[in-house]
Design a protein around this motif. Structure first.
Motif, short mmCIF file in Angstrom:
data_model
loop_
_atom_site.label_atom_id
_atom_site.label_comp_id
_atom_site.label_asym_id
_atom_site.label_seq_id
_atom_site.Cartn_x
_atom_site.Cartn_y
_atom_site.Cartn_z
N LEU A 1 -1.95 -4.55 -1.35
CA LEU A 1 -3.24 -4.26 -1.96
C LEU A 1 -4.16 -5.47 -1.88
CD1 LEU A 1 -5.12 -2.44 -3.58
CD2 LEU A 1 -3.93 -3.18 -5.67
N ASN A 2 -3.61 -6.66 -2.10
CA ASN A 2 -4.40 -7.88 -1.98
C ASN A 2 -5.02 -8.00 -0.59
OD1 ASN A 2 -5.19 -10.78 -2.42
ND2 ASN A 2 -3.56 -11.11 -0.92
N GLY A 3 -4.22 -7.76 0.45
CA GLY A 3 -4.74 -7.84 1.81
C GLY A 3 -5.79 -6.80 2.08
N TRP B 1 -1.64 8.64 -3.88
CA TRP B 1 -2.95 8.30 -3.32
C TRP B 1 -2.88 8.32 -1.81
CZ3 TRP B 1 -4.44 3.56 -6.89
CH2 TRP B 1 -4.72 4.04 -8.17
N SER B 2 -4.02 8.00 -1.18
CA SER B 2 -4.08 8.03 0.28
C SER B 2 -4.83 6.80 0.82
CB SER B 2 -4.76 9.31 0.76
OG SER B 2 -6.05 9.45 0.17
N LEU B 3 -4.54 5.64 0.26
CA LEU B 3 -5.12 4.41 0.81
C LEU B 3 -4.56 4.17 2.21
CD1 LEU B 3 -4.86 2.15 -2.38
CD2 LEU B 3 -6.98 2.91 -1.29
N ILE C 1 0.84 -1.20 0.00
CA ILE C 1 0.00 0.00 0.00
C ILE C 1 0.88 1.25 0.00
CG2 ILE C 1 -1.80 1.25 1.23
CD1 ILE C 1 -2.70 -1.40 0.05
N ARG C 2 1.95 1.22 0.75
CA ARG C 2 2.85 2.36 0.82
C ARG C 2 3.42 2.71 -0.55
NH1 ARG C 2 4.98 3.84 5.47
NH2 ARG C 2 7.00 4.24 4.49
N GLU C 3 3.86 1.68 -1.29
CA GLU C 3 4.42 1.92 -2.61
C GLU C 3 3.36 2.44 -3.58
OE1 GLU C 3 7.20 2.01 -5.76
OE2 GLU C 3 7.41 1.95 -3.57
N GLY D 1 -12.77 4.95 -1.63
CA GLY D 1 -12.90 6.07 -2.56
C GLY D 1 -12.29 5.85 -3.92
N TYR D 2 -11.63 4.70 -4.14
CA TYR D 2 -10.96 4.41 -5.41
C TYR D 2 -11.66 3.24 -6.11
CZ TYR D 2 -7.28 7.35 -3.48
OH TYR D 2 -6.58 8.39 -2.93
N PRO D 3 -12.34 3.50 -7.23
CA PRO D 3 -13.03 2.42 -7.95
C PRO D 3 -12.05 1.48 -8.63
CG PRO D 3 -13.20 4.46 -9.18
CD PRO D 3 -12.55 4.82 -7.87
N LEU D 4 -12.30 0.18 -8.51
CA LEU D 4 -11.42 -0.80 -9.14
C LEU D 4 -12.19 -2.04 -9.56
CD1 LEU D 4 -10.76 -3.37 -7.03
CD2 LEU D 4 -9.52 -1.59 -5.84
N GLU D 5 -11.56 -2.81 -10.42
CA GLU D 5 -12.13 -4.06 -10.90
C GLU D 5 -11.10 -5.18 -10.75
OE1 GLU D 5 -13.73 -6.05 -15.10
OE2 GLU D 5 -13.32 -3.89 -14.97
N ILE D 6 -11.58 -6.32 -10.26
CA ILE D 6 -10.69 -7.48 -10.11
C ILE D 6 -10.47 -8.11 -11.48
CG2 ILE D 6 -10.29 -9.64 -8.91
CD1 ILE D 6 -10.55 -7.17 -7.10
N ILE D 7 -9.23 -8.14 -11.94
CA ILE D 7 -8.90 -8.67 -13.26
C ILE D 7 -8.47 -10.12 -13.19
CG2 ILE D 7 -7.44 -8.38 -15.30
CD1 ILE D 7 -9.48 -6.15 -14.90
N LYS D 8 -7.71 -10.47 -12.15
CA LYS D 8 -7.16 -11.83 -12.07
C LYS D 8 -7.01 -12.23 -10.61
CE LYS D 8 -3.10 -14.51 -13.63
NZ LYS D 8 -1.78 -14.41 -14.28
N ARG D 9 -7.29 -13.51 -10.32
CA ARG D 9 -7.12 -14.05 -8.98
C ARG D 9 -6.80 -15.53 -9.08
NH1 ARG D 9 -12.23 -16.03 -5.71
NH2 ARG D 9 -10.72 -17.72 -5.48
#
Length: 424
Positions: free
Chosen positions: A372-374, A362-364, A353-355, A394-402
């Motif tokens: 990010l996974n966690g 950003w400010s996650l 998240i820091r990277e 606040g950040y929209p995202l879509e899961i592409i691969k798991r």
């Protein structure tokens, strides 16, 4: 004064307006100087900066002098305007009001707004010459300035302000980060990220940057000697942990430079491997990154295992990991964040998240999960399916691969998009 000609009176009035503009503009200029640039110019022996710094050490005295001069010339200008009005309109009472109105507009434009605006935009151009003028004036009128400030400072003390206390202009970490982030025209983006990384060292721990336990590439002595040799040959790393069955039963670290020469010998066996091992180093997971850098340097080691309070191995950290925390992508060929043509970002979910915050400004939240996974799994309280769209803090995202137990790749959409469903 009534015996003076109109031309002389207008000349005096013009001089008063110029002096008023000087006092007003120089006040704004001196107060608008960038204190850090001023210190830099002082180090370069800039004479104007040195005098300005001396004056600004006691702003109460400087302001007292400026306002003394400004009020005097304004009142004197008003008196001159009154005399001119009486001469022009033969002592008509309305002429004094007309003169006051005209003088107010003229002073507002030429002696206040214009010089102060100029001074706010180009403070050094006016402040440094003014400092040369104010330095002798302050000595000349010091008794009057001291007397005025005596009462003014007493009034300030009533409200809890000590005007004589020196001001210390210091920046906290967040303010310094804001300055760096806004300096795009002064330095390349990669250097901005490097400086951001240095500032983040204070709050980062080895847990934030370690290679997780499940991603550690090592050698299990329970394997056959043939498999061990194969592991060594295909290793992407120069230093490998050597353990028995589990990484918790670590024996030591092997440097490939030592072992590659020996593996081609016919008598190479596990004991030969063990004889080449370096003693393992253990690092508490809460150790600050900057402390660990000093430890690596002091003990002349480059790798260690991160352990929790129970002594269980949680991950692995190397000197390269610590350096990467500062210089980011400058020392790695991996691109964890890729910008797409539509403004979206493809992000490796293993990124910390820091990277991610540093790369994209950003400010996650960094409290809690480190990757990010966690963060996604904590937010969803499940492992989301491919194609799931969410709004993560606040950040929209879509899961592409798991895969079975982790998210591997996500796509961050532009914030303005509505192509997501808010799951919380």
């Amino acid at each position: 004064m009534n015996d003076m000609s109109l031309s002389m009176l207008f000349g005096i009035l013009a001089a008063m307006l110029i002096l008023s503009a000087f006092f007003s503009g120089s006040e704004t200029a001196l107060m608008s100087l960038n204190r850090y640039r001023l210190r830099h110019l002082v180090k370069l022996k800039h004479s104007g900066a040195i005098k300005a710094t001396t004056l600004l050490q006691r702003p109460d005295r400087l302001l007292g002098l400026i306002l003394l001069g400004n009020n005097f010339v304004n009142i004197f200008a008003s008196s001159i305007a009154t005399v001119i009005a009486i001469k022009l309109y033969a002592n008509e009472e309305s002429s004094i009001a007309i003169a006051a109105g005209i003088l107010t507009i003229v002073m507002l434009i030429f002696s206040e707004v214009t010089p102060k605006t100029f001074a706010a935009i180009k403070p050094e151009l006016l402040a440094f010459p003014a400092a040369w003028i104010y330095t002798p004036l302050l000595k000349l009128f010091y008794p009057i300035v001291w007397f005025v400030n005596l009462f003014a400072n007493q009034l300030l003390r009533i409200v809890g302000v000590d005007a004589q206390k020196k001001r210390h202009d210091t920046l906290n970490k967040d303010e310094l980060k804001s300055i760096i982030s806004e300096s795009e025209s002064l330095m390349p983006a990669r250097y901005q990220k490097m400086l951001m990384g240095i500032l983040d060292l204070e709050s980062a721990t080895v847990e934030d940057i370690m290679t997780p336990r499940n991603e550690i590439f090592g050698i299990d002595l329970e394997m056959s000697i043939e498999d061990i040799i194969t592991q060594i040959k295909i290793s992407p790393h120069t230093r490998l942990p050597v353990y028995k069955t589990s990484i918790d039963r670590i024996i030591g670290f092997i440097h490939l430079r030592k072992i590659l020469i020996l593996i081609n010998h016919d008598d190479f066996d596990k004991q030969t491997l063990i004889n080449c091992l370096d003693k393992p180093s253990f690092i508490p997971e809460s150790t600050p990154v900057h402390n660990q850098m000093h430890r690596f340097k002091h003990e002349k080691i480059r790798i260690g295992l991160v352990v929790d309070e129970y002594g269980d191995v949680q991950g692995l950290v190397t000197l390269d990991d610590l350096l990467q925390e500062i210089v980011g992508e400058l020392i790695t060929d991996d691109i964890a964040v890729r910008v797409q043509s539509d403004g979206s970002y493809l992000v490796d979910a293993n990124i910390t998240i820091r990277e991610l915050n540093r790369v994209n400004q950003w400010s996650l939240p960094t409290e809690g999960p480190k990757t990010l996974n966690g963060l996604i799994i904590e937010f969803m309280e499940t492992i989301p399916e491919t194609g799931t769209s969410i709004k993560l803090h606040g950040y929209p995202l879509e899961i592409i691969k798991r895969d079975e137990n982790t998210v591997k790749l996500v796509k961050f959409l532009p914030k303005k998009t509505n192509l997501y469903r808010n799951t919380k």
